[in-house]
Design a protein around this motif. Structure first.
Motif, PDB file in Angstrom:
ATOM      1  N   ASP A  81       0.835  -1.212   0.000  1.00 46.56           N
ATOM      2  CA  ASP A  81       0.000   0.000   0.000  1.00 46.56           C
ATOM      3  C   ASP A  81       0.866   1.257   0.000  1.00 46.56           C
ATOM      4  OD1 ASP A  81      -2.151  -1.667   0.136  1.00 46.56           O
ATOM      5  OD2 ASP A  81      -2.650  -1.243   2.240  1.00 46.56           O
ATOM      6  N   ALA A  82       1.947   1.207   0.780  1.00 45.14           N
ATOM      7  CA  ALA A  82       2.824   2.386   0.868  1.00 45.14           C
ATOM      8  C   ALA A  82       3.373   2.744  -0.514  1.00 45.14           C
ATOM      9  CB  ALA A  82       3.966   2.120   1.853  1.00 45.14           C
ATOM     10  N   PHE A  83       3.851   1.735  -1.244  1.00 46.73           N
ATOM     11  CA  PHE A  83       4.366   1.999  -2.593  1.00 46.73           C
ATOM     12  C   PHE A  83       3.256   2.495  -3.508  1.00 46.73           C
ATOM     13  CE2 PHE A  83       8.126  -0.291  -1.228  1.00 46.73           C
ATOM     14  CZ  PHE A  83       9.132   0.350  -1.934  1.00 46.73           C
ATOM     15  N   ASN A  84       2.079   1.898  -3.396  1.00 43.11           N
ATOM     16  CA  ASN A  84       0.968   2.311  -4.264  1.00 43.11           C
ATOM     17  C   ASN A  84       0.542   3.747  -3.987  1.00 43.11           C
ATOM     18  OD1 ASN A  84       1.001  -0.159  -5.506  1.00 43.11           O
ATOM     19  ND2 ASN A  84      -0.753  -0.986  -4.383  1.00 43.11           N
ATOM     20  N   LEU A  85       0.461   4.097  -2.706  1.00 40.16           N
ATOM     21  CA  LEU A  85       0.075   5.466  -2.355  1.00 40.16           C
ATOM     22  C   LEU A  85       1.129   6.471  -2.827  1.00 40.16           C
ATOM     23  CD1 LEU A  85      -1.315   4.741   1.213  1.00 40.16           C
ATOM     24  CD2 LEU A  85      -2.666   5.625  -0.712  1.00 40.16           C
ATOM     25  N   ALA A  86       2.395   6.078  -2.730  1.00 37.16           N
ATOM     26  CA  ALA A  86       3.471   6.964  -3.201  1.00 37.16           C
ATOM     27  C   ALA A  86       3.282   7.282  -4.682  1.00 37.16           C
ATOM     28  CB  ALA A  86       4.833   6.305  -2.965  1.00 37.16           C
ATOM     29  N   GLU A  87       2.904   6.271  -5.453  1.00 37.69           N
ATOM     30  CA  GLU A  87       2.728   6.485  -6.894  1.00 37.69           C
ATOM     31  C   GLU A  87       1.483   7.306  -7.200  1.00 37.69           C
ATOM     32  OE1 GLU A  87       4.970   5.847  -9.059  1.00 37.69           O
ATOM     33  OE2 GLU A  87       6.258   4.551  -7.850  1.00 37.69           O
ATOM     34  N   ILE A  88       0.394   7.012  -6.488  1.00 39.63           N
ATOM     35  CA  ILE A  88      -0.860   7.711  -6.786  1.00 39.63           C
ATOM     36  C   ILE A  88      -0.719   9.204  -6.490  1.00 39.63           C
ATOM     37  CG2 ILE A  88      -3.309   7.963  -6.155  1.00 39.63           C
ATOM     38  CD1 ILE A  88      -3.282   4.936  -5.492  1.00 39.63           C
ATOM     39  N   VAL A 123       0.252  -0.249  -8.289  1.00 39.23           N
ATOM     40  CA  VAL A 123      -0.075   0.958  -9.057  1.00 39.23           C
ATOM     41  C   VAL A 123       1.115   1.342  -9.915  1.00 39.23           C
ATOM     42  CG1 VAL A 123      -0.664   3.413  -8.883  1.00 39.23           C
ATOM     43  CG2 VAL A 123      -1.691   1.765  -7.309  1.00 39.23           C
ATOM     44  N   GLU A 124       0.832   1.603 -11.171  1.00 38.82           N
ATOM     45  CA  GLU A 124       1.897   2.057 -12.066  1.00 38.82           C
ATOM     46  C   GLU A 124       2.104   3.551 -11.913  1.00 38.82           C
ATOM     47  OE1 GLU A 124       1.185   0.916 -16.079  1.00 38.82           O
ATOM     48  OE2 GLU A 124       1.023  -1.212 -15.572  1.00 38.82           O
ATOM     49  N   ARG A 125       3.279   3.993 -12.273  1.00 37.45           N
ATOM     50  CA  ARG A 125       3.592   5.428 -12.193  1.00 37.45           C
ATOM     51  C   ARG A 125       2.682   6.207 -13.132  1.00 37.45           C
ATOM     52  NH1 ARG A 125       9.507   6.165 -11.132  1.00 37.45           N
ATOM     53  NH2 ARG A 125       8.651   5.281  -9.232  1.00 37.45           N
ATOM     54  N   ARG A 126       2.286   7.407 -12.706  1.00 42.19           N
ATOM     55  CA  ARG A 126       1.357   8.178 -13.552  1.00 42.19           C
ATOM     56  C   ARG A 126       2.131   8.989 -14.592  1.00 42.19           C
ATOM     57  NH1 ARG A 126      -2.506  10.940  -9.422  1.00 42.19           N
ATOM     58  NH2 ARG A 126      -3.059  12.230 -11.179  1.00 42.19           N
ATOM     59  N   TYR A 127       2.673   8.261 -15.550  1.00 38.58           N
ATOM     60  CA  TYR A 127       3.406   8.923 -16.635  1.00 38.58           C
ATOM     61  C   TYR A 127       2.434   9.653 -17.556  1.00 38.58           C
ATOM     62  CZ  TYR A 127       7.687   6.497 -15.369  1.00 38.58           C
ATOM     63  OH  TYR A 127       8.799   6.054 -14.708  1.00 38.58           O
ATOM     64  N   THR A 128       2.903  10.757 -18.069  1.00 34.42           N
ATOM     65  CA  THR A 128       2.075  11.543 -18.974  1.00 34.42           C
ATOM     66  C   THR A 128       1.986  10.870 -20.333  1.00 34.42           C
ATOM     67  OG1 THR A 128       1.686  13.761 -19.832  1.00 34.42           O
ATOM     68  CG2 THR A 128       3.967  12.970 -19.878  1.00 34.42           C
ATOM     69  N   SER A 129       0.892  11.157 -21.016  1.00 33.59           N
ATOM     70  CA  SER A 129       0.800  10.724 -22.409  1.00 33.59           C
ATOM     71  C   SER A 129       1.001  11.921 -23.339  1.00 33.59           C
ATOM     72  CB  SER A 129      -0.565  10.079 -22.661  1.00 33.59           C
ATOM     73  OG  SER A 129      -1.584  10.963 -22.242  1.00 33.59           O
ATOM     74  N   LYS A 130       1.221  13.083 -22.756  1.00 35.93           N
ATOM     75  CA  LYS A 130       1.395  14.292 -23.567  1.00 35.93           C
ATOM     76  C   LYS A 130       2.764  14.294 -24.246  1.00 35.93           C
ATOM     77  CE  LYS A 130      -1.508  17.363 -20.870  1.00 35.93           C
ATOM     78  NZ  LYS A 130      -1.509  17.594 -19.427  1.00 35.93           N
ATOM     79  N   PRO A 131       2.850  14.901 -25.426  1.00 34.17           N
ATOM     80  CA  PRO A 131       4.167  15.073 -26.049  1.00 34.17           C
ATOM     81  C   PRO A 131       4.963  16.152 -25.306  1.00 34.17           C
ATOM     82  CG  PRO A 131       2.462  16.128 -27.368  1.00 34.17           C
ATOM     83  CD  PRO A 131       1.761  15.438 -26.256  1.00 34.17           C
ATOM     84  N   PRO A 132       6.288  16.132 -25.476  1.00 34.95           N
ATOM     85  CA  PRO A 132       7.137  17.065 -24.713  1.00 34.95           C
ATOM     86  C   PRO A 132       6.717  18.530 -24.838  1.00 34.95           C
ATOM     87  CG  PRO A 132       8.494  15.458 -25.829  1.00 34.95           C
ATOM     88  CD  PRO A 132       7.085  15.197 -26.280  1.00 34.95           C
ATOM     89  N   GLU A 133       6.262  18.947 -26.026  1.00 30.28           N
ATOM     90  CA  GLU A 133       5.954  20.372 -26.188  1.00 30.28           C
ATOM     91  C   GLU A 133       4.695  20.798 -25.436  1.00 30.28           C
ATOM     92  OE1 GLU A 133       6.325  18.140 -28.512  1.00 30.28           O
ATOM     93  OE2 GLU A 133       4.598  18.067 -29.863  1.00 30.28           O
ATOM     94  N   GLU A 134       3.876  19.832 -25.053  1.00 28.63           N
ATOM     95  CA  GLU A 134       2.662  20.180 -24.302  1.00 28.63           C
ATOM     96  C   GLU A 134       2.793  19.908 -22.804  1.00 28.63           C
ATOM     97  OE1 GLU A 134      -0.778  18.184 -25.939  1.00 28.63           O
ATOM     98  OE2 GLU A 134      -0.123  18.696 -27.972  1.00 28.63           O
ATOM     99  N   TYR A 135       3.851  19.233 -22.430  1.00 30.06           N
ATOM    100  CA  TYR A 135       3.959  18.766 -21.052  1.00 30.06           C
ATOM    101  C   TYR A 135       4.520  19.835 -20.126  1.00 30.06           C
ATOM    102  CZ  TYR A 135       5.697  16.181 -17.030  1.00 30.06           C
ATOM    103  OH  TYR A 135       5.966  15.763 -15.756  1.00 30.06           O
TER     104      TYR A 135
END
Lengths: 392, 289, 86
Positions: A167-174, A205-217
């Protein structure tokens, strides 16, 4: 907004089966099951077995353990690993955790998802290296300078060392926040049965990586839940992060307005999401005259005292905090409104959690502290006496 | 640069967060000069920009990370080396450069410097030495020359200064060089070599701080200081590092050059080799084989 | 922007660009230009610094040292083939 992506554990890290091990080893196995593939540590009693086991196991799982030159280095080395894409933890106790505090603040400021395991011992200073304490409960919340929030969990059993560190790892990611896993020497060194489920039964929980391209991020533009999407080094975003007060671009901005925006969000992303984070266990609260509120090893010792008091006819309920920070204020308020007294046994002498209960109870019920200087656990009689006193 | 390689825009431009200019550094400060060298070194070294990460600590030089348009991390005072260690070990495909100052690297970060050199972590440390804590107004550093005036050594420094090339070489660094902000061409070349070197590489760059160190020590402006470097530097490649330190207030000779360039397995290679020897097929190789 | 005059022997000419607004007036480029192609302007930028000017294009070899030395990324040089860019 980045969806919170749940997946199941990577079987490589999961030692499925029934085991007989101590809390420190179980915490290590839980971390591996949660996907932790990097640990940086420095030897310190009574926590060392966590990284000792990690150093045995990680070469067979795929990942890195590095014993750093001190806890200061450990507590930032793991953050480098996180920004390169791994899940990571560091493990320590007492003096080591004190040394790490600057980097707790860095993790809060950079919003580095990571886990700090604290197998608590008696303090201050070198204190009681081999004996338990629960006197770092406020430290883990306020230990670094400045305004920020963390999440902290406290296990009471060896099985929970395995279960709740996941849970600790999952909460850290969320929430992209440093999460403290507040064990104590007793839980860490107690040996019990641990059931490790099959990998596909373990949610991570997986890391919340962006799906945006670099110019929009924008590195610190928050999603509606106040948590920003993440990127990692090497993906072409050419992003900047700094421990200075920064804007959504991650650029330093040294003024009151930027400070206000940043620290309010760092605090509110935990406060406003707290109902999703709280975790506690309750028993017989309804109709109780006295509720014993505790956590970690003290909650376990209290079970005997509760049993003794019930034998004397006292209506005793029980509330055990699993997530200690953020504190479940509304529920504690409800309990305070419904009972004569809340009894709070803990291994510190000035009520680090009890004073939080007192603050929330606002005098509507008695709050009875059951202090203990640490070095051992309470005698159940002490807690029993406090319950009987509270019930009068 | 040959005619064929000619460029029509400032070569540093593509590496800069131009929306953050002008930068915080003072008139004549040598840090920007070294950033020019770094930009040219990055062009020449052949490392893809997206695989290059830069880590800085807290000091004037620590602001470099904030101006370079790379994956850039501005962390805590003294700790860029352990952060860089984590980055590199977690993703061995990254080239990781620590760019920071003498106070950050050698004083508060000294323990990390020697241990990273000993472990031979595959990172490059570019340490600007301006002999003072400039950002906080000029306090004494462990690199401050004897008798130099600093706000916390108002009657002159009396501690022995570090000989940093000797320190890191003795710990096992595989590449050690020293240049000054005057030696822009040599420094650029050294940066290319260091970034392409497998293992712990260290470049000390002697650099002018006109506002604090030079002014307080009555040493003139940046031009005077660069001329001093020009006139007093002696290039001694392969010099015995025990002889490159100086105890004088103002040395007659600043020994510069490439002092160390040797081969030794880096941390990840040593880890993979050793653990696969001990664990055989059970060992999960880390990084590309 | 200054342009170099054509010379008969050279296949290329040196060109220097100045970005006056970035300049902090340290004069390092002027001092370390090997051929003396740059001088300080009498003019001021918006922050009150004198900035360099490419006064003697015919002297410039395009060695780029000005750009290497400039602490403020305010000047740079390059070589241009004669006949190019016109």
């Amino acid at each position: 907004m980045a969806e919170i992506k749940y997946t199941t554990a990577d079987p490589k890290g999961v030692l499925t089966g029934v085991h007989y091990m101590d809390g420190n080893h179980a915490a290590c196995e839980g971390a591996l099951a949660a996907g932790c593939r990097f640990a940086a540590g420095y030897p310190i009693t009574p926590s060392t077995e966590v990284v000792e086991r990690f150093s045995v196991r990680i070469p067979l799982v795929g990942g890195v353990f590095i014993q750093m030159e001190d806890e200061i280095a450990s507590s930032i080395c793991l953050q480098g690993a996180v920004w390169a894409g791994l899940k990571a933890m560091t493990v320590s106790s007492g003096p080591g955790i004190s040394l790490m505090q600057e980097h707790v603040g860095l993790a809060a400021c950079l919003e580095t998802p990571c886990v700090f395991v604290n197998v608590q011992r008696g303090g201050p200073s070198t204190g009681l290296p081999t004996l338990p304490g629960q006197a770092d409960m406020q430290q883990c919340r306020w230990g670094s300078h400045g305004d920020y929030e963390v999440i902290a969990l406290s296990p009471s059993t060896v099985q929970e060392c395995f279960d709740f560190i996941i849970d600790a790892f999952n909460l850290a990611e969320i929430y992209r926040v440093p999460v403290f896993f507040q064990m104590d020497e007793c839980v860490g060194h107690m040996t019990e049965k641990v059931i490790i489920p099959e990998a596909d039964k373990i949610k991570v929980v997986e890391r919340r990586y962006t799906s945006k391209p670099p110019e929009e991020y924008l590195p610190y533009k928050p999603d509606p839940d106040l948590v920003p999407e993440m990127v990692k080094a090497g993906d072409g975003y050419r992003f900047h992060v700094t421990g200075l007060t920064h804007d959504e671009r991650g650029y330093p901005v040294i003024n009151a307005q930027a400070q206000k925006e940043m620290v309010y969000r760092l605090v509110e992303k935990i406060e406003k999401n707290a109902p999703k984070i709280w975790k506690f266990e309750e028993e017989d609260i309804d109709g109780a005259d006295v509720v014993v509120l505790s956590y970690g090893i003290s909650a376990r010792v209290a079970l005997k005292a509760i049993e003794m008091a019930r034998e004397k006819g006292v209506k005793v309920g029980r509330m055990r905090l699993i997530v200690v920070w953020p504190f479940p204020e509304p529920r504690v308020k409800e309990v305070a409104n419904s009972v004569k007294a809340i009894v709070v046994p803990e291994l510190n002498i000035r009520g680090q959690i009890a004073r939080e209960v007192e603050r929330i109870a606002e005098g509507v019920c008695k709050v009875v502290r059951v202090p203990h200087a640490g070095g051992t656990v309470h005698d159940p009689e002490q807690i029993f006496d406090a319950i009987m006193e509270a019930a009068r | 640069m040959s005619v064929e390689e000619k460029v029509k825009e400032n070569p540093v431009e593509e590496f800069l967060r131009t929306d953050r200019l002008p930068h915080v550094w003072c008139q004549g400060c040598g840090i920007g000069t070294t950033v020019n060298c770094f930009a040219r070194a990055v062009r020449k070294c052949g490392i893809p920009l997206e695989k290059l990460a830069i880590v800085s600590g807290i000091c004037c030089t620590g602001r470099v990370a904030g101006y370079l348009k790379l994956d850039s991390f501005h962390v805590t005072h003294g700790r860029p080396i352990p952060f860089a260690t984590g980055l590199k070990l977690a993703n061995p495909e990254l080239t990781v450069v620590v760019y920071s100052g003498d106070g950050d690297i050698a004083a508060i970060g000294g323990n990390h410097l020697i241990n990273a050199a000993r472990r031979n972590v595959d990172i490059t440390v570019i340490m600007l030495n301006n002999f003072t804590y400039a950002m906080t107004g000029g306090q004494v550093t462990p690199t401050a020359p004897y008798e130099s005036i600093n706000t916390t050594a108002p009657y002159g420094a009396y501690e022995k200064p570090f000989n940093l090339p000797h320190l890191v070489a003795s710990c096992g660094a595989v590449y050690v060089a020293r240049w000054t902000a005057y030696h822009v061409v040599q420094l650029t070349k050294a940066m290319v070599e260091a970034m392409n070197k497998k293992g712990f590489s260290f470049i000390e760059v002697i650099s002018p701080c006109p506002t604090i160190f030079l002014r307080r020590n009555r040493l003139g402006d940046a031009i005077a200081e660069l001329k001093f470097y020009k006139e007093h530097s002696v290039i001694k490649h392969g010099a015995d590092t025990s002889e490159v330190g100086w105890d004088e207030t103002r040395p007659d000779e600043i020994i510069v050059g490439k002092f160390v360039d040797v081969e030794r397995p880096d941390f990840i290679e040593a880890m993979n080799t050793h653990l696969s020897k001990r664990l055989g097929d059970k060992y999960v190789w880390w990084g590309k084989k | 922007m200054a342009t170099a005059e054509k010379t008969k022997k050279k296949k290329f000419r040196g060109v220097v660009h100045v970005l006056p607004e970035r300049c902090k007036g340290c004069r390092v480029c002027v001092e370390f230009c090997p051929t003396g192609a740059i001088t300080m302007s009498d003019g001021f930028n918006s922050r009150g610094f004198h900035y360099p000017e490419f006064t003697y294009p015919e002297k410039c070899t395009g060695c780029e040292l000005c750009g290497m030395y400039c602490p403020d990324f305010a000047i740079y040089g390059y070589r241009e083939k004669i006949g190019e860019g016109e």
